[in-house]
Design a protein around this motif. Structure first.
Motif, PDB file in Angstrom:
ATOM      1  N   HIS A 115       9.406  40.173  30.633  1.00  0.00           N
ATOM      2  CA  HIS A 115       9.317  39.227  31.747  1.00  0.00           C
ATOM      3  C   HIS A 115      10.687  38.687  32.135  1.00  0.00           C
ATOM      4  O   HIS A 115      10.909  38.330  33.296  1.00  0.00           O
ATOM      5  CB  HIS A 115       8.339  38.083  31.447  1.00  0.00           C
ATOM      6  CG  HIS A 115       8.726  37.217  30.296  1.00  0.00           C
ATOM      7  ND1 HIS A 115       8.371  37.511  29.005  1.00  0.00           N
ATOM      8  CD2 HIS A 115       9.427  36.065  30.220  1.00  0.00           C
ATOM      9  CE1 HIS A 115       8.833  36.588  28.196  1.00  0.00           C
ATOM     10  NE2 HIS A 115       9.490  35.695  28.902  1.00  0.00           N
ATOM     11  N   LEU A 116      11.639  38.657  31.188  1.00  0.00           N
ATOM     12  CA  LEU A 116      13.004  38.290  31.552  1.00  0.00           C
ATOM     13  C   LEU A 116      13.648  39.390  32.396  1.00  0.00           C
ATOM     14  O   LEU A 116      14.345  39.105  33.376  1.00  0.00           O
ATOM     15  CB  LEU A 116      13.837  38.027  30.296  1.00  0.00           C
ATOM     16  CG  LEU A 116      13.541  36.742  29.529  1.00  0.00           C
ATOM     17  CD1 LEU A 116      14.432  36.654  28.296  1.00  0.00           C
ATOM     18  CD2 LEU A 116      13.735  35.517  30.407  1.00  0.00           C
ATOM     19  N   GLY A 161       4.252  28.186  31.670  1.00  0.00           N
ATOM     20  CA  GLY A 161       5.541  28.820  31.906  1.00  0.00           C
ATOM     21  C   GLY A 161       6.579  27.909  32.525  1.00  0.00           C
ATOM     22  O   GLY A 161       7.750  28.274  32.594  1.00  0.00           O
ATOM     23  N   HIS A 162       6.188  26.707  32.956  1.00  0.00           N
ATOM     24  CA  HIS A 162       7.089  25.747  33.602  1.00  0.00           C
ATOM     25  C   HIS A 162       7.305  24.592  32.616  1.00  0.00           C
ATOM     26  O   HIS A 162       6.621  23.592  32.665  1.00  0.00           O
ATOM     27  CB  HIS A 162       6.493  25.258  34.914  1.00  0.00           C
ATOM     28  CG  HIS A 162       6.270  26.332  35.928  1.00  0.00           C
ATOM     29  ND1 HIS A 162       5.300  27.310  35.783  1.00  0.00           N
ATOM     30  CD2 HIS A 162       6.886  26.596  37.105  1.00  0.00           C
ATOM     31  CE1 HIS A 162       5.335  28.118  36.838  1.00  0.00           C
ATOM     32  NE2 HIS A 162       6.282  27.711  37.650  1.00  0.00           N
ATOM     33  N   MET A 163       8.285  24.761  31.738  1.00  0.00           N
ATOM     34  CA  MET A 163       8.356  23.973  30.518  1.00  0.00           C
ATOM     35  C   MET A 163       9.247  22.740  30.648  1.00  0.00           C
ATOM     36  O   MET A 163      10.022  22.588  31.587  1.00  0.00           O
ATOM     37  CB  MET A 163       8.891  24.848  29.381  1.00  0.00           C
ATOM     38  CG  MET A 163       8.288  26.247  29.313  1.00  0.00           C
ATOM     39  SD  MET A 163       6.496  26.243  29.185  1.00  0.00           S
ATOM     40  CE  MET A 163       6.300  25.538  27.575  1.00  0.00           C
ATOM     41  N   ALA A 164       9.124  21.879  29.621  1.00  0.00           N
ATOM     42  CA  ALA A 164      10.074  20.787  29.423  1.00  0.00           C
ATOM     43  C   ALA A 164      11.290  21.351  28.697  1.00  0.00           C
ATOM     44  O   ALA A 164      11.164  21.928  27.614  1.00  0.00           O
ATOM     45  CB  ALA A 164       9.436  19.675  28.593  1.00  0.00           C
ATOM     46  N   ASN A 191       7.138  35.243  35.190  1.00  0.00           N
ATOM     47  CA  ASN A 191       6.584  34.406  34.133  1.00  0.00           C
ATOM     48  C   ASN A 191       5.993  35.298  33.041  1.00  0.00           C
ATOM     49  O   ASN A 191       5.566  36.424  33.304  1.00  0.00           O
ATOM     50  CB  ASN A 191       5.504  33.496  34.732  1.00  0.00           C
ATOM     51  CG  ASN A 191       5.230  32.261  33.899  1.00  0.00           C
ATOM     52  OD1 ASN A 191       5.732  32.118  32.784  1.00  0.00           O
ATOM     53  ND2 ASN A 191       4.433  31.358  34.438  1.00  0.00           N
ATOM     54  N   VAL A 192       5.944  34.780  31.816  1.00  0.00           N
ATOM     55  CA  VAL A 192       5.339  35.524  30.711  1.00  0.00           C
ATOM     56  C   VAL A 192       3.826  35.616  30.915  1.00  0.00           C
ATOM     57  O   VAL A 192       3.201  34.662  31.380  1.00  0.00           O
ATOM     58  CB  VAL A 192       5.679  34.847  29.357  1.00  0.00           C
ATOM     59  CG1 VAL A 192       5.061  33.467  29.250  1.00  0.00           C
ATOM     60  CG2 VAL A 192       5.285  35.714  28.177  1.00  0.00           C
ATOM     61  N   PRO A 193       3.194  36.740  30.610  1.00  0.00           N
ATOM     62  CA  PRO A 193       1.729  36.813  30.704  1.00  0.00           C
ATOM     63  C   PRO A 193       1.064  36.120  29.526  1.00  0.00           C
ATOM     64  O   PRO A 193       1.486  36.266  28.371  1.00  0.00           O
ATOM     65  CB  PRO A 193       1.455  38.319  30.697  1.00  0.00           C
ATOM     66  CG  PRO A 193       2.612  38.929  29.990  1.00  0.00           C
ATOM     67  CD  PRO A 193       3.787  38.051  30.271  1.00  0.00           C
TER      68      PRO A 193
END
Length: 262
Positions: A134-135, A247-250, A140-142
């Motif tokens: 995914h990178l 996938g939208h992290m802190a 985004n990672v599945p």
């Protein structure tokens, strides 16, 4: 804010970018700095979630917990209401909003849990020659809900969620060895190979994130995922919760190497 290389952005600048409206999956951002999943629940539900995390540590490794109403943490010198790129808001288990700012939904009784994220060990995988698809694809990672039930706690129960990375068969042992040194951010894989063993019928249709190509000679490798708490929220239907969009992290002020064991 203009961002040339997200990997070089400091946590403080990344949080500022998200506060100003940048919405993006965060894999590959702020190299060397630990990323975390978020779940915020009312104080009267916080013990149940803490017990759920203690009983399911592979999926829910707790890195930090706030006092009720606080929106910063010891490893996050920002605002947990605005400084992630995207949030999901739940009422009685139903997602009622996906927004880049949750101040309008904030409650003074909310307790925030920061939970380890497998993005933390991706740089170590790359350094060992293990590809991270995914990178490569800039997606985004599945992530997938599985047929494995977590151990319940109080009124909270639900399925294990996993993230998947295709790994060349000859490098699977390397991937297992490297990630096992990061137990606070999910650790070693929970499954290698046939997705049907986890109840996953189609790798091309993840429940969260984006699909990635599994090439000839590669095996799908599955790690426990910090979206598991949100799957439990959906299954158990508590009155209210806030989480990150998967996938939208802190992006925290802790370093990845703080979570490596010898």
């Amino acid at each position: 804010m203009t961002l040339l290389d997200p990997a070089l952005v400091t946590p403080r600048d990344a949080r500022a970018a998200f506060r100003e409206g940048v919405v993006t999956p965060t894999s590959g951002w702020s190299a060397g700095w630990t990323q975390a999943n978020l779940l915020a629940v009312p104080r009267d539900r916080a013990y149940d979630f803490l017990l759920f995390a203690q009983r399911n540590p592979r999926a829910c490794p707790v890195l930090d917990v706030t006092e009720p109403g606080e929106h910063a943490a010891s490893i996050f010198d920002g605002d947990l209401r605005t400084d992630l790129p995207l949030y999901r808001v739940y009422e009685h288990g139903e997602q009622v909003a996906e927004v880049p700012d949750v101040r309008a939904y904030w409650r003074d009784d909310l307790v925030c849990f920061l939970i380890g994220c497998s993005f933390t060990f991706e740089a170590a995988l790359l350094a060992a020659g293990v590809p991270v698809r995914h990178l490569e694809a800039r997606t985004n990672v599945p992530m997938y809900r599985t047929n494995r039930e977590c151990r319940p706690a109080g009124d909270l129960s639900g399925p294990l969620v996993v993230s998947m990375r295709p790994v060349p068969s000859g490098l699977v042992a390397t991937a297992v060895r490297i990630t096992s040194r990061y137990p606070a951010v999910h650790g070693a894989p929970v499954h290698v190979g046939d997705p049907a063993a986890l109840g996953i019928t189609d790798l091309g249709r993840p429940d969260y994130g984006d699909p990635v190509e599994v090439r000839a000679g590669e095996l799908p490798v599955f790690w426990a995922c910090g979206v598991t708490p949100q799957a439990a929220v959906t299954a158990s239907r508590p009155p209210f919760a806030i989480g990150h969009a998967p996938g939208h992290m802190a992006i925290t002020d802790a370093r990845d190497d703080a979570y490596v064991v010898p």
